[in-house]
Write a protein that holds these residues in place. Structure first.
Motif, PDB file in Angstrom:
ATOM      1  N   MET A 214      16.791   9.851   5.667  1.00  0.00           N
ATOM      2  CA  MET A 214      15.922   8.574   5.997  1.00  0.00           C
ATOM      3  C   MET A 214      15.790   7.979   4.668  1.00  0.00           C
ATOM      4  O   MET A 214      15.870   6.763   4.411  1.00  0.00           O
ATOM      5  N   ALA A 215      15.619   8.903   3.394  1.00  0.00           N
ATOM      6  CA  ALA A 215      15.427   8.314   2.156  1.00  0.00           C
ATOM      7  C   ALA A 215      16.873   7.541   1.642  1.00  0.00           C
ATOM      8  O   ALA A 215      16.629   6.498   1.204  1.00  0.00           O
ATOM      9  N   ARG A 216      17.959   7.936   2.162  1.00  0.00           N
ATOM     10  CA  ARG A 216      19.185   7.093   1.805  1.00  0.00           C
ATOM     11  C   ARG A 216      19.245   6.060   2.541  1.00  0.00           C
ATOM     12  O   ARG A 216      19.476   4.884   2.173  1.00  0.00           O
ATOM     13  N   ALA A 217      18.652   5.981   3.788  1.00  0.00           N
ATOM     14  CA  ALA A 217      18.706   4.533   4.547  1.00  0.00           C
ATOM     15  C   ALA A 217      17.862   3.593   4.504  1.00  0.00           C
ATOM     16  O   ALA A 217      17.860   2.405   4.502  1.00  0.00           O
ATOM     17  N   CYS A 218      16.785   4.092   3.571  1.00  0.00           N
ATOM     18  CA  CYS A 218      15.747   3.287   3.038  1.00  0.00           C
ATOM     19  C   CYS A 218      15.843   2.746   1.408  1.00  0.00           C
ATOM     20  O   CYS A 218      14.903   2.211   0.958  1.00  0.00           O
ATOM     21  N   PHE A 219      16.912   3.339   0.880  1.00  0.00           N
ATOM     22  CA  PHE A 219      16.975   3.295  -0.428  1.00  0.00           C
ATOM     23  C   PHE A 219      15.943   3.873  -1.507  1.00  0.00           C
ATOM     24  O   PHE A 219      15.496   3.289  -2.626  1.00  0.00           O
ATOM     25  N   VAL A 220      15.405   5.036  -1.121  1.00  0.00           N
ATOM     26  CA  VAL A 220      14.307   5.572  -2.094  1.00  0.00           C
ATOM     27  C   VAL A 220      14.737   7.043  -2.234  1.00  0.00           C
ATOM     28  O   VAL A 220      15.759   7.376  -1.589  1.00  0.00           O
ATOM     29  N   THR A 221      14.134   7.394  -3.228  1.00  0.00           N
ATOM     30  CA  THR A 221      14.575   9.050  -3.449  1.00  0.00           C
ATOM     31  C   THR A 221      13.764   9.786  -2.273  1.00  0.00           C
ATOM     32  O   THR A 221      12.875   9.634  -1.831  1.00  0.00           O
ATOM     33  N   PRO A 222      14.359  11.173  -2.201  1.00  0.00           N
ATOM     34  CA  PRO A 222      13.675  12.016  -1.173  1.00  0.00           C
ATOM     35  C   PRO A 222      12.206  12.310  -1.445  1.00  0.00           C
ATOM     36  O   PRO A 222      11.400  12.307  -0.651  1.00  0.00           O
TER      37      PRO A 222
ATOM     38  N   ARG B  14       9.007  11.587  14.885  1.00  0.00           N
ATOM     39  CA  ARG B  14       9.050  10.523  15.837  1.00  0.00           C
ATOM     40  C   ARG B  14       8.162   9.520  15.757  1.00  0.00           C
ATOM     41  O   ARG B  14       7.139   9.873  15.257  1.00  0.00           O
ATOM     42  N   LEU B  15       8.249   8.387  16.135  1.00  0.00           N
ATOM     43  CA  LEU B  15       7.435   7.195  16.237  1.00  0.00           C
ATOM     44  C   LEU B  15       6.442   7.689  17.244  1.00  0.00           C
ATOM     45  O   LEU B  15       6.792   8.055  18.310  1.00  0.00           O
ATOM     46  N   THR B  16       5.136   7.137  17.042  1.00  0.00           N
ATOM     47  CA  THR B  16       4.022   7.397  18.028  1.00  0.00           C
ATOM     48  C   THR B  16       3.922   5.854  18.773  1.00  0.00           C
ATOM     49  O   THR B  16       4.672   4.999  18.376  1.00  0.00           O
TER      50      THR B  16
ATOM     51  N   GLU C  45       2.292   9.357   8.601  1.00  0.00           N
ATOM     52  CA  GLU C  45       1.435  10.305   9.374  1.00  0.00           C
ATOM     53  C   GLU C  45      -0.052  10.169   9.278  1.00  0.00           C
ATOM     54  O   GLU C  45      -0.816  10.121  10.367  1.00  0.00           O
ATOM     55  N   CYS C  46      -0.653   9.831   8.173  1.00  0.00           N
ATOM     56  CA  CYS C  46      -1.991   9.375   7.998  1.00  0.00           C
ATOM     57  C   CYS C  46      -2.424   8.469   8.924  1.00  0.00           C
ATOM     58  O   CYS C  46      -3.331   8.402   9.532  1.00  0.00           O
ATOM     59  N   GLU C  47      -1.488   7.286   9.068  1.00  0.00           N
ATOM     60  CA  GLU C  47      -1.798   6.169   9.690  1.00  0.00           C
ATOM     61  C   GLU C  47      -1.575   6.386  11.323  1.00  0.00           C
ATOM     62  O   GLU C  47      -2.009   5.567  12.277  1.00  0.00           O
ATOM     63  N   GLU C  48      -1.124   7.445  11.547  1.00  0.00           N
ATOM     64  CA  GLU C  48      -0.926   8.205  12.925  1.00  0.00           C
ATOM     65  C   GLU C  48       0.323   6.968  13.523  1.00  0.00           C
ATOM     66  O   GLU C  48       0.530   6.877  14.620  1.00  0.00           O
ATOM     67  N   TRP C  49       1.304   6.495  12.810  1.00  0.00           N
ATOM     68  CA  TRP C  49       2.347   5.959  13.078  1.00  0.00           C
ATOM     69  C   TRP C  49       3.598   6.642  13.503  1.00  0.00           C
ATOM     70  O   TRP C  49       4.612   6.435  14.123  1.00  0.00           O
TER      71      TRP C  49
ATOM     72  N   ALA D 168      11.286   2.739   6.981  1.00  0.00           N
ATOM     73  CA  ALA D 168      11.169   4.119   7.175  1.00  0.00           C
ATOM     74  C   ALA D 168      11.122   4.213   8.890  1.00  0.00           C
ATOM     75  O   ALA D 168      11.613   4.780   9.654  1.00  0.00           O
ATOM     76  N   LEU D 169       9.944   3.241   9.248  1.00  0.00           N
ATOM     77  CA  LEU D 169       9.909   3.280  10.545  1.00  0.00           C
ATOM     78  C   LEU D 169      11.068   2.662  11.272  1.00  0.00           C
ATOM     79  O   LEU D 169      11.237   3.062  12.485  1.00  0.00           O
ATOM     80  N   SER D 170      11.582   1.669  10.793  1.00  0.00           N
ATOM     81  CA  SER D 170      12.881   1.160  11.282  1.00  0.00           C
ATOM     82  C   SER D 170      13.995   1.994  11.385  1.00  0.00           C
ATOM     83  O   SER D 170      14.791   2.192  12.455  1.00  0.00           O
ATOM     84  N   ALA D 171      14.251   2.920  10.628  1.00  0.00           N
ATOM     85  CA  ALA D 171      15.117   4.093  10.563  1.00  0.00           C
ATOM     86  C   ALA D 171      14.759   5.027  11.598  1.00  0.00           C
ATOM     87  O   ALA D 171      15.657   5.456  12.348  1.00  0.00           O
ATOM     88  N   LEU D 172      13.441   5.470  11.941  1.00  0.00           N
ATOM     89  CA  LEU D 172      13.055   6.221  12.866  1.00  0.00           C
ATOM     90  C   LEU D 172      13.339   5.766  14.284  1.00  0.00           C
ATOM     91  O   LEU D 172      13.644   6.384  15.203  1.00  0.00           O
ATOM     92  N   GLU D 173      13.284   4.380  14.177  1.00  0.00           N
ATOM     93  CA  GLU D 173      13.541   3.679  15.633  1.00  0.00           C
ATOM     94  C   GLU D 173      14.999   3.804  15.880  1.00  0.00           C
ATOM     95  O   GLU D 173      15.083   3.905  16.964  1.00  0.00           O
ATOM     96  N   ARG D 174      15.930   3.707  15.084  1.00  0.00           N
ATOM     97  CA  ARG D 174      17.238   3.902  15.234  1.00  0.00           C
ATOM     98  C   ARG D 174      17.647   5.406  15.456  1.00  0.00           C
ATOM     99  O   ARG D 174      18.372   5.474  16.265  1.00  0.00           O
TER     100      ARG D 174
END
Length: 139
Positions: free
Chosen positions: A52-60, A91-93, A71-75, A37-43
């Protein structure tokens, strides 16, 4: 024999790399899915949760949980689009970028182990062949 079937071998590689990534990323308090997910946001920080779900091969639904955890990790941070209030931008922090940079190093080391012994042309051919296989299946 099943162990010579291409699909079986690809699945075995996928399982092995996932196991290695889970073990290494754990040191950063990061899951493989969170890394994706972080990598998808980086792109692109313009992706919807569904994209993002499709890019990460997970369900919505799974992506929604991943986003909450990030978000809880503040990433990541989420805020309303300045012109379209109904659109939520993610966005990435700075701390998200920092952990992602560390994670990239770990993942690159795992990938290097995986392709050890392959020449540069063989590595390029493998990447091209896998892309072709993927494209053949998603069209």
């Amino acid at each position: 024999m099943v162990e010579h079937r291409i699909g079986y071998l690809i699945k075995g590689v996928q399982q092995a790399i996932r196991h290695r990534m889970d073990n290494e990323l754990r040191h950063l308090n990061l899951s493989t899915s969170q890394y994706a997910a972080l990598s998808a946001l980086e792109r692109s920080d313009q992706m919807s949760n569904a994209e993002m779900a499709r890019a990460c091969f997970v369900t919505p639904q799974t992506m929604q949980q991943l986003v909450k955890g990030l978000e809880c990790e503040e990433w990541i941070e989420r805020c309303s689009h300045p012109e379209h209030g109904r659109i939520i931008q993610t966005r990435l922090t700075a701390s998200g970028r920092a952990v992602l940079d560390q994670a990239h190093c770990l993942v690159e080391a795992i990938e290097e182990i995986m392709i050890e012994g392959l020449s540069q042309p063989a590595r390029e051919r493998l990447a091209a062949d896998l892309k072709l296989c993927l494209n053949n299946l998603i069209q």
